[in-house]
Design a protein around this motif. Sequence first.
Motif, PDB file in Angstrom:
ATOM      1  N   CYS A 189      42.776  52.469  39.958  1.00  0.00           N
ATOM      2  CA  CYS A 189      43.768  51.476  39.556  1.00  0.00           C
ATOM      3  C   CYS A 189      45.105  52.139  39.220  1.00  0.00           C
ATOM      4  N   ASP A 190      45.051  53.284  38.552  1.00  0.00           N
ATOM      5  CA  ASP A 190      46.290  53.983  38.199  1.00  0.00           C
ATOM      6  C   ASP A 190      47.051  54.424  39.442  1.00  0.00           C
ATOM      7  N   GLU A 191      46.342  54.841  40.481  1.00  0.00           N
ATOM      8  CA  GLU A 191      46.999  55.274  41.722  1.00  0.00           C
ATOM      9  C   GLU A 191      47.699  54.106  42.423  1.00  0.00           C
ATOM     10  N   ARG A 192      47.223  52.888  42.234  1.00  0.00           N
ATOM     11  CA  ARG A 192      47.799  51.729  42.925  1.00  0.00           C
ATOM     12  C   ARG A 192      48.606  50.833  41.998  1.00  0.00           C
ATOM     13  N   ARG A 193      48.958  51.343  40.839  1.00  0.00           N
ATOM     14  CA  ARG A 193      49.688  50.541  39.851  1.00  0.00           C
ATOM     15  C   ARG A 193      51.067  50.132  40.359  1.00  0.00           C
ATOM     16  N   MET A 194      51.744  50.979  41.077  1.00  0.00           N
ATOM     17  CA  MET A 194      53.113  50.722  41.524  1.00  0.00           C
ATOM     18  C   MET A 194      53.189  50.033  42.881  1.00  0.00           C
ATOM     19  N   TRP A 195      52.055  49.632  43.432  1.00  0.00           N
ATOM     20  CA  TRP A 195      52.074  48.944  44.716  1.00  0.00           C
ATOM     21  C   TRP A 195      52.756  47.590  44.556  1.00  0.00           C
ATOM     22  N   VAL A 196      53.619  47.247  45.507  1.00  0.00           N
ATOM     23  CA  VAL A 196      54.236  45.925  45.527  1.00  0.00           C
ATOM     24  C   VAL A 196      54.027  45.326  46.912  1.00  0.00           C
ATOM     25  N   ALA A 197      54.595  45.953  47.904  1.00  0.00           N
ATOM     26  CA  ALA A 197      54.486  45.438  49.265  1.00  0.00           C
ATOM     27  C   ALA A 197      53.105  45.694  49.848  1.00  0.00           C
ATOM     28  N   GLU A 198      52.445  46.741  49.398  1.00  0.00           N
ATOM     29  CA  GLU A 198      51.132  47.093  49.955  1.00  0.00           C
ATOM     30  C   GLU A 198      50.066  46.031  49.656  1.00  0.00           C
ATOM     31  N   TRP A 199      50.239  45.318  48.521  1.00  0.00           N
ATOM     32  CA  TRP A 199      49.250  44.295  48.157  1.00  0.00           C
ATOM     33  C   TRP A 199      49.264  43.122  49.130  1.00  0.00           C
ATOM     34  N   ASN A 200      50.330  42.953  49.871  1.00  0.00           N
ATOM     35  CA  ASN A 200      50.398  41.886  50.870  1.00  0.00           C
ATOM     36  C   ASN A 200      49.454  42.134  52.042  1.00  0.00           C
ATOM     37  N   GLU A 201      49.043  43.371  52.229  1.00  0.00           N
ATOM     38  CA  GLU A 201      48.148  43.712  53.337  1.00  0.00           C
ATOM     39  C   GLU A 201      46.679  43.743  52.918  1.00  0.00           C
ATOM     40  N   VAL A 202      46.414  43.476  51.642  1.00  0.00           N
ATOM     41  CA  VAL A 202      45.038  43.507  51.132  1.00  0.00           C
ATOM     42  C   VAL A 202      44.504  42.079  51.044  1.00  0.00           C
ATOM     43  N   VAL A 203      43.255  41.897  51.500  1.00  0.00           N
ATOM     44  CA  VAL A 203      42.613  40.595  51.456  1.00  0.00           C
ATOM     45  C   VAL A 203      41.391  40.692  50.535  1.00  0.00           C
ATOM     46  N   PHE A 204      41.352  39.785  49.548  1.00  0.00           N
ATOM     47  CA  PHE A 204      40.194  39.695  48.665  1.00  0.00           C
ATOM     48  C   PHE A 204      39.381  38.475  49.076  1.00  0.00           C
ATOM     49  N   THR A 205      38.089  38.640  49.201  1.00  0.00           N
ATOM     50  CA  THR A 205      37.236  37.515  49.598  1.00  0.00           C
ATOM     51  C   THR A 205      36.072  37.378  48.620  1.00  0.00           C
ATOM     52  N   ASP A 206      35.573  36.181  48.558  1.00  0.00           N
ATOM     53  CA  ASP A 206      34.366  35.898  47.790  1.00  0.00           C
ATOM     54  C   ASP A 206      33.473  35.079  48.703  1.00  0.00           C
ATOM     55  N   GLU A 207      32.703  35.767  49.540  1.00  0.00           N
ATOM     56  CA  GLU A 207      31.906  35.096  50.548  1.00  0.00           C
ATOM     57  C   GLU A 207      30.453  35.029  50.113  1.00  0.00           C
ATOM     58  N   SER A 208      29.810  33.944  50.485  1.00  0.00           N
ATOM     59  CA  SER A 208      28.387  33.790  50.263  1.00  0.00           C
ATOM     60  C   SER A 208      27.733  33.511  51.596  1.00  0.00           C
ATOM     61  N   ARG A 209      26.621  34.153  51.840  1.00  0.00           N
ATOM     62  CA  ARG A 209      25.895  33.960  53.091  1.00  0.00           C
ATOM     63  C   ARG A 209      24.914  32.810  52.921  1.00  0.00           C
ATOM     64  N   ILE A 210      24.918  31.864  53.865  1.00  0.00           N
ATOM     65  CA  ILE A 210      24.010  30.730  53.827  1.00  0.00           C
ATOM     66  C   ILE A 210      23.267  30.696  55.153  1.00  0.00           C
ATOM     67  N   CYS A 211      21.946  30.759  55.093  1.00  0.00           N
ATOM     68  CA  CYS A 211      21.117  30.726  56.298  1.00  0.00           C
ATOM     69  C   CYS A 211      20.305  29.443  56.282  1.00  0.00           C
ATOM     70  N   LEU A 212      20.547  28.566  57.267  1.00  0.00           N
ATOM     71  CA  LEU A 212      19.831  27.309  57.336  1.00  0.00           C
ATOM     72  C   LEU A 212      18.670  27.355  58.319  1.00  0.00           C
ATOM     73  N   GLN A 213      18.709  28.241  59.291  1.00  0.00           N
ATOM     74  CA  GLN A 213      17.728  28.226  60.362  1.00  0.00           C
ATOM     75  C   GLN A 213      16.526  29.135  60.119  1.00  0.00           C
ATOM     76  N   HIS A 214      16.714  30.227  59.389  1.00  0.00           N
ATOM     77  CA  HIS A 214      15.623  31.200  59.236  1.00  0.00           C
ATOM     78  C   HIS A 214      15.744  31.880  57.872  1.00  0.00           C
ATOM     79  N   HIS A 215      14.719  32.666  57.567  1.00  0.00           N
ATOM     80  CA  HIS A 215      14.703  33.407  56.305  1.00  0.00           C
ATOM     81  C   HIS A 215      15.747  34.515  56.361  1.00  0.00           C
TER      82      HIS A 215
END
Length: 174
Positions: free
Chosen positions: A142-168
Amino acid sequence: MFRRKPRSAFDQVSEYDRGRIVAYRDCGLSLREIGSRVGRKQITVMRICDRWMQEGTTDQRGRSHPPHCTTSREDRKIVHMAVMDHSVTSRTIAQHIESLTHHSVSTRNILRRLQQSGLSARRPLLGLPLTQNHRHLRRQWCDERRMWVAEWNEVVFTDESRICLQHHDGRIRV
């Protein structure tokens, strides 16, 4: 007068004793006299005699449900294993019980015994507790990326959940 043998509350009447009860009844003895001679309660003698008169047999009736495949001691062992090791699966418990008792127990029966004792299946814990070293490394990142401003525009955070309806989905539940 005959002495009564002490019996447990749910002791089954043997086929021999049932035959004696019917024979005594055919000889004209009262239910109380038969009970004292055989060592059974009067209500038990009456039920056996009634069954003989109505159905012509003294055979025991079948159960309304199948008997448990595990004893109460094995049930306690199942619960103990699940409580002591939270990562153990029902399949592992079944294999352990089978190795102890030399008779197979299904995983469904294991789950049933655990549910009867108030335990239920859960997904295993995915993350491990953080150590001091982990915390130090995260803080350093976190300390190494504290001064990032423009770089954060290229980072994607996701919260994905996998759902399987057809098989185990292959997830292990403990």
